[in-house]
Design a protein around this motif. Structure first.
Motif, PDB file in Angstrom:
ATOM      1  N   ALA A  28       0.874  -1.175   0.000  1.00  0.00           N
ATOM      2  CA  ALA A  28       0.000   0.000   0.000  1.00  0.00           C
ATOM      3  C   ALA A  28       0.905   1.216   0.000  1.00  0.00           C
ATOM      4  O   ALA A  28       2.090   1.126   0.336  1.00  0.00           O
ATOM      5  CB  ALA A  28      -0.911   0.000   1.222  1.00  0.00           C
ATOM      6  N   SER A  29       0.354   2.342  -0.363  1.00  0.00           N
ATOM      7  CA  SER A  29       1.132   3.573  -0.302  1.00  0.00           C
ATOM      8  C   SER A  29       0.345   4.619   0.466  1.00  0.00           C
ATOM      9  O   SER A  29      -0.879   4.536   0.571  1.00  0.00           O
ATOM     10  CB  SER A  29       1.481   4.075  -1.704  1.00  0.00           C
ATOM     11  N   ASP A  30       1.078   5.594   0.990  1.00  0.00           N
ATOM     12  CA  ASP A  30       0.399   6.671   1.696  1.00  0.00           C
ATOM     13  C   ASP A  30      -0.103   7.693   0.681  1.00  0.00           C
ATOM     14  O   ASP A  30       0.006   7.483  -0.533  1.00  0.00           O
ATOM     15  CB  ASP A  30       1.306   7.285   2.761  1.00  0.00           C
ATOM     16  N   ARG A  31      -0.649   8.782   1.151  1.00  0.00           N
ATOM     17  CA  ARG A  31      -1.219   9.799   0.245  1.00  0.00           C
ATOM     18  C   ARG A  31      -0.166  10.449  -0.645  1.00  0.00           C
ATOM     19  O   ARG A  31      -0.487  10.972  -1.697  1.00  0.00           O
ATOM     20  CB  ARG A  31      -1.982  10.836   1.049  1.00  0.00           C
ATOM     21  N   ASP A  32       1.123  10.384  -0.231  1.00  0.00           N
ATOM     22  CA  ASP A  32       2.213  10.918  -1.052  1.00  0.00           C
ATOM     23  C   ASP A  32       2.842   9.847  -1.930  1.00  0.00           C
ATOM     24  O   ASP A  32       3.903  10.053  -2.512  1.00  0.00           O
ATOM     25  CB  ASP A  32       3.286  11.536  -0.149  1.00  0.00           C
TER      26      ASP A  32
END
Length: 165
Positions: A28-32
């Motif tokens: 998963a990735s964060d908002r950035d």
């Protein structure tokens, strides 16, 4: 977003591989768009792939779980170690829940499958058990319905959307 009413196409070979229990990596990735990645300690595939559950050690997956909670997105890769045959699934609408006693047989079945899978390439049972070790009170289940599926097997089709066979 509402999960799709029909899952992306998964051909019978890939589906059988996923159901059997092969290497599972969750990301998963964060908002950035900074990624996080973790090896699952178990998986379960329901029906023809309409519902997937992957299991993670919470204490080792703090950032990944934070990213899923913030973005409601994840990607999961199922890969057969002896052949590198690989499928990637992407989803939104992820449900995170505590694992419980009902999940223990799933985790044990996955350990047995991975012991066979990794044994084919010379990795012994003790290492597999250490790699997939968990305490049930530390395991979290991520449930999702795939929205996209890609053939990620190395070769000319890598990255191509999945097509039914």
């Amino acid at each position: 977003m509402t999960p799709p009413s029909t899952p992306p196409p998964l051909n019978a070979d890939f589906l059988a591989m996923m159901v059997r229990g092969v290497s599972v990596i969750v990301s998963a990735s964060d908002r950035d768009l900074v990624p996080s990645v973790m090896r699952a300690v178990g998986s379960q595939v329901s029906g023809a792939g309409q519902r997937i559950t992957v299991y993670l050690n919470r204490s080792q997956s703090v950032q990944l779980l934070r990213n899923v909670a913030a973005t409601d997105r994840l990607a999961v890769v199922f890969s057969e170690p002896s052949t590198h045959r690989t499928v990637q699934l992407k989803a939104r609408g992820v449900r995170i829940r505590e694992a419980g006693n009902v999940d223990e047989p799933v985790l044990q079945r996955y350990l047995a499958s991975m012991t066979l899978e990794l044994g084919r390439i010379g990795i012994g049972p003790a290492l597999v058990a250490a790699m997939l070790s968990h305490r049930l009170d530390d395991v979290v289940a991520l449930e999702f319905s795939p929205e996209e599926a890609f053939d990620q097997t190395p070769g000319p089709r890598a990255g191509q959307p999945m097509a039914r066979s």
